[in-house]
Scaffold this active site. Structure first.
Site, PDB file in Angstrom:
ATOM      1  N   HIS A  11       0.882  -1.167   0.000  1.00 60.11           N
ATOM      2  CA  HIS A  11       0.000   0.000   0.000  1.00 60.11           C
ATOM      3  C   HIS A  11       0.922   1.220   0.000  1.00 60.11           C
ATOM      4  O   HIS A  11       2.006   1.176   0.590  1.00 60.11           O
ATOM      5  CB  HIS A  11      -0.840   0.116   1.270  1.00 60.11           C
ATOM      6  CG  HIS A  11      -1.816  -0.993   1.521  1.00 60.11           C
ATOM      7  ND1 HIS A  11      -1.447  -2.204   2.034  1.00 60.11           N
ATOM      8  CD2 HIS A  11      -3.165  -1.041   1.364  1.00 60.11           C
ATOM      9  CE1 HIS A  11      -2.528  -2.958   2.179  1.00 60.11           C
ATOM     10  NE2 HIS A  11      -3.586  -2.281   1.780  1.00 60.11           N
ATOM     11  N   ASP A  50       2.024   1.984   3.567  1.00 59.45           N
ATOM     12  CA  ASP A  50       2.960   1.165   4.323  1.00 59.45           C
ATOM     13  C   ASP A  50       4.362   1.221   3.733  1.00 59.45           C
ATOM     14  O   ASP A  50       5.327   0.920   4.421  1.00 59.45           O
ATOM     15  CB  ASP A  50       2.488  -0.283   4.575  1.00 59.45           C
ATOM     16  CG  ASP A  50       1.786  -0.950   3.422  1.00 59.45           C
ATOM     17  OD1 ASP A  50       0.589  -1.222   3.551  1.00 59.45           O
ATOM     18  OD2 ASP A  50       2.437  -1.184   2.396  1.00 59.45           O
TER      19      ASP A  50
HETATM   20  C1  XLS Z   1      -8.069  -6.357   4.298  1.00 59.55           C
HETATM   21  C2  XLS Z   1      -7.514  -6.650   2.995  1.00 59.55           C
HETATM   22  C3  XLS Z   1      -6.295  -5.818   2.607  1.00 59.55           C
HETATM   23  C4  XLS Z   1      -6.109  -5.861   1.127  1.00 59.55           C
HETATM   24  C5  XLS Z   1      -5.251  -4.776   0.585  1.00 59.55           C
HETATM   25  O1  XLS Z   1      -8.873  -7.093   4.836  1.00 59.55           O
HETATM   26  O2  XLS Z   1      -7.232  -8.014   2.916  1.00 59.55           O
HETATM   27  O3  XLS Z   1      -5.169  -6.222   3.297  1.00 59.55           O
HETATM   28  O4  XLS Z   1      -5.584  -7.085   0.719  1.00 59.55           O
HETATM   29  O5  XLS Z   1      -5.771  -3.540   0.843  1.00 59.55           O
END
Ligand code: XLS
Ligand code: NI
Ligand code: NI
Length: 434
Positions: free
Chosen positions: A99, A102
């Site tokens: 992301h 992050d």
């Molecule tokens: C949350 C999601 C997230 C996505 C990416 O529940 O799994 O981690 O994979 O935003």
């Protein structure tokens, strides 16, 4: 260069090994159905769970202290890049997913956040050039900050919509820079908690607009990534709009977007929707929209997204069975959207968890390949639907029949004879393969 992990390079030692820091089943160059294992299993490291998660939960603070921590969040972002590349290299993982927030921290202004993200991602690119490591997918975190309290594309506040669009544009630019093969939309807080304050029609329209704009930018910018939607039925909102594969498909068709998006299926999201993992994979596969996988597992006794490392052999086998039937995942891969448990707070636990997950899928792949080669279920299914290959059944299958003709046929053939579905036998055969 500083070494962050005392663990060395992880090797394949085979099923008899008792070394916790060795692969027992993941043997990357072993050929399965004409392809090396590592091509079937494009494993990816999740930046957020691996480099950012520190063991906190709803009731407790961090339990993990990492060697790449730094009191300056920007400096820490750079240290995470080094640690992450060392980690992937030692495990032989060739992909990562991230992301925007992050990879680099959120700063005081959007412009500042963008600038820092540019710098950190430049450094990621530099590291990529000297390695085998590639970007599987990028995404924008449009759910964590308080501005997104009522969603991003579905927020009632147009300024929030614009902010989310800006973040997505930037995350797409960074994904392009890093050569990302896919771009993911998990609907964060795109959903609602009560109809007393929510205009669902408007929110769905706006959400579709945001996705349409992103689709256009994917082409315009030259990113040309495979676009993926990640369904999830609830959490954080009560009613997430991207409930499951069938719901998302209906939504995409309503807005003419069904040819632009595929699915990123997460195991834990499937079970939250009261589906099995392989149900969701199957549903995506048969509609030609199986794109990628978030490999994790939930806990059936806990009602939330626990994001555990996948160790359930049964589920991994049935998942890989769908992947093989799909002819592989193409541009997609297997992203470990999974985090170590709060009590597994050592650096070694990070390695052990990835090894466990990779071994589970490797074993699942082997069993699935054998099941498919022997056509265990395929032959049974073919026989089970045989009535549609001739006579009245063929007419139904070919849609060359009317309701009146069917009525006449049924009047003349009203003694029905069924055959056994033999579920228990099939389950027992599956156990023989495991
Ligand atoms: C949350 C999601 C997230 C996505 C990416 O529940 O799994 O981690 O994979 O935003
Ligand atoms: Ni996910
Ligand atoms: Ni999730």
């Amino acid at each position: 260069m500083k070494e962050y992990f005392t663990v060395g390079k992880i090797q394949y030692e085979g099923p008899k090994s008792t070394n916790p820091l060795a692969f027992k089943y993941y043997n990357k160059d072993e050929m399965i159905l004409g392809k090396p294992m590592k091509e079937h299993l494009k494993f990816a490291m999740s930046w957020w769970h691996t480099l950012c998660a520190k063991g906190s939960d709803q009731f407790g603070s961090n339990t993990m202290v990492r060697s790449f921590e730094n009191s300056d969040p920007v400096k820490e972002a750079f240290e995470k890049v080094d640690a992450g590349f060392e980690f992937m290299d030692k495990l032989g993982i060739e992909y990562f997913c991230f992301h925007d927030r992050d990879m680099a921290p959120e700063m005081d202004t959007l412009a500042e956040s963008n600038r820092v993200l540019d710098e950190v991602s430049d450094y990621v690119l530099e590291k990529m050039k000297g390695s085998q490591i590639k970007c599987l997918w990028g995404t924008a975190n449009c759910f964590n900050h308080k501005r997104y309290l009522a969603g991003a594309g579905t927020s009632p506040n147009a300024d929030v919509f614009a902010y989310a669009a800006a973040q997505i544009k930037k995350a797409m630019d960074i994904t392009k820079k890093l050569g990302g093969e896919n771009y993911v939309f998990w609907g964060g807080r795109e959903g609602y908690d009560t109809l007393l304050n929510t205009d669902v029609k408007q929110e769905l329209d706006h959400y579709a607009t945001l996705l349409t704009l992103a689709r256009d930018y994917n082409k315009k910018s030259g990113l040309n990534a495979q676009l993926l939607i990640e369904p999830k039925p609830k959490e954080p909102t009560k009613h997430q709009y991207d409930f499951d594969v069938q719901t998302v498909l209906g939504f995409l068709k309503n807005y003419g977007l069904e040819h632009d998006f595929k699915m990123n299926i997460e195991a834990n999201h499937a079970t939250l929707a009261i589906h099995t993992f392989n149900h969701e994979l199957n549903m995506a596969r048969i509609h030609g929209i199986l794109g990628s996988i978030d490999a994790n597992q939930g806990d059936m006794l806990l009602g939330w997204d626990t994001d555990q490392f996948p160790t359930n052999l049964y589920d991994a086998t049935l998942a890989m069975y769908e992947v093989l039937l799909n002819g592989g995942l193409g541009k997609g891969g297997l992203n470990f959207d999974a985090k170590v448990r709060r009590q597994s707070f050592t650096d070694e636990d990070l390695f052990i968890s990835y090894i466990a997950g990779m071994d589970t899928f490797a074993r699942g792949l082997r069993v699935a390949a054998k099941l498919l080669e022997d056509k265990v279920f395929e032959n049974f299914k073919q026989e089970r639907y045989v009535s549609y290959t001739t006579g009245i059944g063929k007419k139904i299958a070919d849609k060359k029949i009317t309701l009146e003709e069917l009525s006449e046929y049924a009047l003349a053939h009203d003694t029905i004879q069924n055959t056994s579905g033999r579920q228990e036998w099939l389950e027992a055969v599956l156990n023989q393969y495991l």
